[in-house]
Scaffold this motif. Structure first.
Motif, mmCIF file in Angstrom:
data_model
loop_
_atom_site.group_PDB
_atom_site.id
_atom_site.type_symbol
_atom_site.label_atom_id
_atom_site.label_comp_id
_atom_site.label_asym_id
_atom_site.label_seq_id
_atom_site.Cartn_x
_atom_site.Cartn_y
_atom_site.Cartn_z
ATOM 1 N N ARG A 12 0.827 -1.102 0.126
ATOM 2 C CA ARG A 12 -0.027 0.176 0.032
ATOM 3 C C ARG A 12 1.094 1.239 0.014
ATOM 4 N NH1 ARG A 12 -2.991 -2.857 3.884
ATOM 5 N NH2 ARG A 12 -2.042 -1.339 5.499
ATOM 6 N N LYS A 13 1.815 1.312 0.742
ATOM 7 C CA LYS A 13 2.865 2.414 0.913
ATOM 8 C C LYS A 13 3.557 2.532 -0.281
ATOM 9 C CE LYS A 13 5.344 3.033 4.520
ATOM 10 N NZ LYS A 13 6.336 2.540 5.707
ATOM 11 N N GLU A 15 2.418 1.736 -3.288
ATOM 12 C CA GLU A 15 1.537 2.586 -4.169
ATOM 13 C C GLU A 15 1.176 3.799 -4.229
ATOM 14 O OE1 GLU A 15 -2.087 0.071 -3.897
ATOM 15 O OE2 GLU A 15 -1.229 -1.855 -5.027
ATOM 16 N N LYS A 16 1.113 4.433 -3.126
ATOM 17 C CA LYS A 16 1.079 5.659 -2.520
ATOM 18 C C LYS A 16 2.367 6.391 -3.314
ATOM 19 C CE LYS A 16 -1.807 5.269 1.431
ATOM 20 N NZ LYS A 16 -1.914 5.182 2.793
ATOM 21 N N ARG A 17 3.403 5.854 -2.816
ATOM 22 C CA ARG A 17 4.746 6.620 -2.901
ATOM 23 C C ARG A 17 4.831 6.580 -4.650
ATOM 24 N NH1 ARG A 17 6.712 10.167 -1.098
ATOM 25 N NH2 ARG A 17 5.853 9.453 0.854
ATOM 26 N N MET A 19 2.606 6.850 -6.922
ATOM 27 C CA MET A 19 2.019 8.061 -7.379
ATOM 28 C C MET A 19 2.465 9.410 -7.268
ATOM 29 S SD MET A 19 -0.699 6.745 -9.050
ATOM 30 C CE MET A 19 -1.978 7.944 -8.814
ATOM 31 N N VAL A 20 2.957 9.536 -6.016
ATOM 32 C CA VAL A 20 3.623 10.963 -5.645
ATOM 33 C C VAL A 20 4.766 11.170 -6.653
ATOM 34 C CG1 VAL A 20 4.991 12.271 -3.739
ATOM 35 C CG2 VAL A 20 2.824 10.813 -3.293
#
Length: 87
Positions: A12-13, A15-17, A19-20
């Motif tokens: 999950r982390k 995927e967020k990273r 995107m950023v």
């Protein structure tokens, strides 16, 4: 697929990273493209202005880990020499 709770959280982390980082990379490339467009058009004033805006974006990308710091410095240097050549 991740099996453990911690591995699922890391996915999950990640995927967020991702995107950023993608947004930051895209933003940097947009600023660089504006400089290159101004250079291609031969507009020295616009190129200088765009370069002044692009330089901190490139270095910020290096600071955030999007680019290696030497890569960022090389990009800034090459853009600066191209801007100087049309001035």
């Amino acid at each position: 697929m991740a099996n453990t709770k911690s591995a699922q959280k890391m996915v999950r982390k990640l995927e967020k990273r991702t995107m950023v980082n993608g947004a930051r990379r895209s933003r940097m490339r947009t600023f660089v493209r504006k400089v290159e467009d101004a250079i291609t058009a031969g507009d020295a004033e616009a190129a200088q202005s765009a370069f002044r805006n692009a330089q901190p974006e490139i270095m910020r990308a290096a600071q955030k880990g999007i680019l290696h710091k030497n890569t960022a410095s090389r990009k800034v240097s090459r853009l600066a020499s191209r801007v100087k050549a049309i001035a």
